[in-house]
Design a protein around this motif. Structure first.
Motif, short mmCIF file in Angstrom:
data_model
loop_
_atom_site.label_atom_id
_atom_site.label_comp_id
_atom_site.label_asym_id
_atom_site.label_seq_id
_atom_site.Cartn_x
_atom_site.Cartn_y
_atom_site.Cartn_z
N PRO A 86 -15.07 0.17 -1.10
CA PRO A 86 -14.67 0.04 0.14
C PRO A 86 -13.21 0.12 0.28
CG PRO A 86 -15.21 -2.22 -0.73
CD PRO A 86 -15.64 -1.11 -1.79
N PRO A 87 -12.91 0.63 1.46
CA PRO A 87 -11.23 0.85 1.47
C PRO A 87 -10.53 -0.40 1.18
CG PRO A 87 -12.30 1.02 3.62
CD PRO A 87 -13.30 0.94 2.66
N GLU A 88 -9.36 -0.36 0.50
CA GLU A 88 -8.60 -1.48 0.17
C GLU A 88 -7.21 -1.55 1.30
OE1 GLU A 88 -5.70 -0.43 -3.30
OE2 GLU A 88 -7.97 -1.03 -3.86
N VAL A 89 -7.01 -2.81 1.69
CA VAL A 89 -5.87 -2.81 2.45
C VAL A 89 -4.70 -3.98 2.09
CG1 VAL A 89 -4.91 -3.47 4.84
CG2 VAL A 89 -6.97 -1.99 4.65
N ASP A 90 -3.52 -3.68 1.91
CA ASP A 90 -2.58 -4.46 1.33
C ASP A 90 -1.87 -5.46 2.57
OD1 ASP A 90 -3.17 -3.86 -1.18
OD2 ASP A 90 -1.60 -2.43 -1.56
N ILE A 91 -2.00 -6.42 2.18
CA ILE A 91 -1.02 -7.34 3.14
C ILE A 91 0.17 -7.93 2.65
CG2 ILE A 91 -1.44 -9.46 4.83
CD1 ILE A 91 -3.45 -7.23 5.28
N TYR A 92 1.38 -7.73 3.34
CA TYR A 92 2.68 -8.07 2.88
C TYR A 92 3.33 -9.14 3.66
CZ TYR A 92 2.65 -3.73 0.35
OH TYR A 92 2.48 -2.32 -0.54
N LEU A 93 4.16 -9.99 2.77
CA LEU A 93 5.03 -10.90 3.31
C LEU A 93 6.41 -9.99 3.59
CD1 LEU A 93 6.24 -13.71 3.80
CD2 LEU A 93 6.64 -13.62 1.18
N LEU A 94 6.80 -10.06 4.96
CA LEU A 94 8.13 -9.52 5.35
C LEU A 94 8.97 -10.48 5.54
CD1 LEU A 94 5.88 -7.44 6.01
CD2 LEU A 94 7.05 -6.76 7.95
N ARG A 95 10.09 -10.22 5.01
CA ARG A 95 11.60 -10.96 5.32
C ARG A 95 12.78 -10.34 5.95
NH1 ARG A 95 12.86 -13.31 0.32
NH2 ARG A 95 11.45 -11.65 -0.83
N ASN A 96 13.38 -10.81 6.44
CA ASN A 96 14.61 -10.27 6.79
C ASN A 96 16.01 -10.88 6.27
OD1 ASN A 96 17.17 -9.19 8.21
ND2 ASN A 96 16.14 -8.97 10.11
N PRO A 97 16.70 -10.22 5.52
CA PRO A 97 17.80 -10.83 4.62
C PRO A 97 18.79 -11.33 5.46
CG PRO A 97 17.02 -8.76 3.36
CD PRO A 97 16.34 -8.86 5.04
N LYS A 98 18.86 -10.90 6.53
CA LYS A 98 19.99 -11.35 7.78
C LYS A 98 19.44 -12.43 8.39
CE LYS A 98 22.06 -6.79 8.62
NZ LYS A 98 22.35 -5.54 9.18
N LYS A 99 18.40 -13.02 8.18
CA LYS A 99 17.76 -14.15 8.82
C LYS A 99 18.21 -15.64 8.21
CE LYS A 99 14.81 -16.97 11.38
NZ LYS A 99 15.11 -17.13 12.66
N ARG A 100 18.89 -16.33 8.99
CA ARG A 100 19.19 -17.78 8.44
C ARG A 100 18.17 -18.51 8.50
NH1 ARG A 100 24.47 -17.74 12.39
NH2 ARG A 100 25.81 -16.08 11.53
N LEU A 101 17.93 -19.16 7.57
CA LEU A 101 16.60 -19.96 7.51
C LEU A 101 17.03 -21.47 7.23
CD1 LEU A 101 14.21 -18.21 4.80
CD2 LEU A 101 14.39 -17.78 7.42
N ASN A 102 16.30 -22.45 8.10
CA ASN A 102 16.66 -23.82 7.71
C ASN A 102 16.04 -24.23 6.39
OD1 ASN A 102 13.85 -24.54 8.16
ND2 ASN A 102 14.24 -24.52 10.43
N ARG A 103 16.13 -25.47 5.84
CA ARG A 103 15.68 -26.12 4.83
C ARG A 103 14.22 -26.00 4.69
NH1 ARG A 103 17.89 -31.72 2.88
NH2 ARG A 103 16.86 -30.96 0.92
#
Length: 321
Positions: free
Chosen positions: A277-294
């Protein structure tokens, strides 16, 4: 060293104008913003004019029936959101005890993101840090990508059609798709079907089921078998695609691991392809410019740790035979 002109600007700026501007953008209307701020419409309109005068540029193009941010307005809105997030994190910065970690984690997902990697981490985070809250939104993969790019989300999880240079991508998991039909469909309950048997039947599909979009592997399969029949239903949401298939509108392709219970309960019937069957990859996307809290940093680091330590075979649904 701070420039004297910049320092004078910062000291003289009325920060309440920025807050008013953000509410205007979020509401998409000066009238609705005034209602939310419990102020008169003329007062809110004047605040926007004052801010534009301070910055010496137009922030919002306003005309009858039209309300649109300018490029300067969009950039200011993005910076305002960063400022507000930083200010909201001041209390957290002064807190040294890890048990007191708090804050909101904003996650944008494609609608069919179903994985224990995320579910177990949500449970773990709430158990260890009870003061953490979550804001989870579902959208098409294109909208998720845009939200991460604009720093409106802490991170995103979705399908990827093409990778953007401003974002980082980590393969979170892999899933397989197959076609399904509902109980009233003529193919329901039939075994040993082939792809040839699927021709001529109406199709229900995702908005992204296109050769130039995120579900390209599924679109390629339909093209390979000349399944260009009438598309009778589309949606960006998995639940609605599943609903239309169950109601007998047509056959459609869905993630195999998500539909296992529905097949056992007799709500859906799996159709070909049974092999490859067709395979589909799911990714985690992040923006290096995004400021994250703890809280966001801890959550993302834990998710990345799972990606690094678990082989892809253990992050594939269902596990290949």
């Amino acid at each position: 060293m701070t420039d004297r002109g910049d320092e004078k600007f910062v000291i003289g700026l009325d920060w309440n104008l920025l807050r008013t501007f953000v509410v205007i953008v979020e509401e998409g209307s000066i009238t609705r913003a005034a209602h939310r701020l419990l102020r008169g419409q003329p007062s809110v309109s004047l605040a926007l004019q004052r801010l534009e005068q301070e910055l010496k540029c137009q922030l919002i193009e306003r005309s009858k029936g039209s309300f649109r941010m300018t490029r300067a307005g969009q950039r200011l809105y993005d910076e305002c959101m960063d400022i507000f997030r930083s200010v909201s994190g001041l209390k957290e910065i002064t807190t040294t005890s890890s048990t007191e970690i708090s804050g909101e984690i904003t996650i944008h997902l494609a609608s069919h993101v179903i994985t224990s990697l995320l579910d177990d981490l949500l449970t773990e985070t709430k158990t260890l840090y009870p003061n953490v809250s979550f804001n989870i939104k579902t959208a098409t993969s294109a909208v998720v990508t845009s939200s991460v790019l604009d720093r409106q989300a802490s991170f995103g999880i979705c399908l990827v059609n093409r990778k953007l240079p401003d974002l980082s991508y980590d393969l979170l998991y892999r899933e397989y798709f197959s076609f399904y039909c509902g109980p009233t469909h003529p193919l329901f309950g039939r075994r040993d079907l082939t792809m040839e048997d699927l021709r001529g039947h109406d199709i229900v599909t995702f908005d992204t089921d296109d050769l130039n979009d995120a579900l390209r592997p599924v679109a390629l399969l339909r093209k390979q078998w000349d399944m260009a029949q009438r598309i009778v239903g589309r949606s960006s949401q998995l639940e609605e695609v599943r609903r239309m298939i169950q109601c007998g509108l047509g056959i459609g392709s869905l993630p195999i691991h998500v539909l296992e219970r529905d097949v056992r309960d007799g709500l859906l019937w799996r159709l070909p392809p049974y092999d490859d069957p067709p395979e589909v990859d799911i990714y985690l996307l992040r923006n290096p410019k995004k400021r994250l809290n703890r809280a966001e940093r801890i959550f993302v680091e834990r998710l990345l740790e799972q990606i690094r330590t678990l082989p892809l075979a253990q992050r594939t649904y269902p596990v290949p035979d």
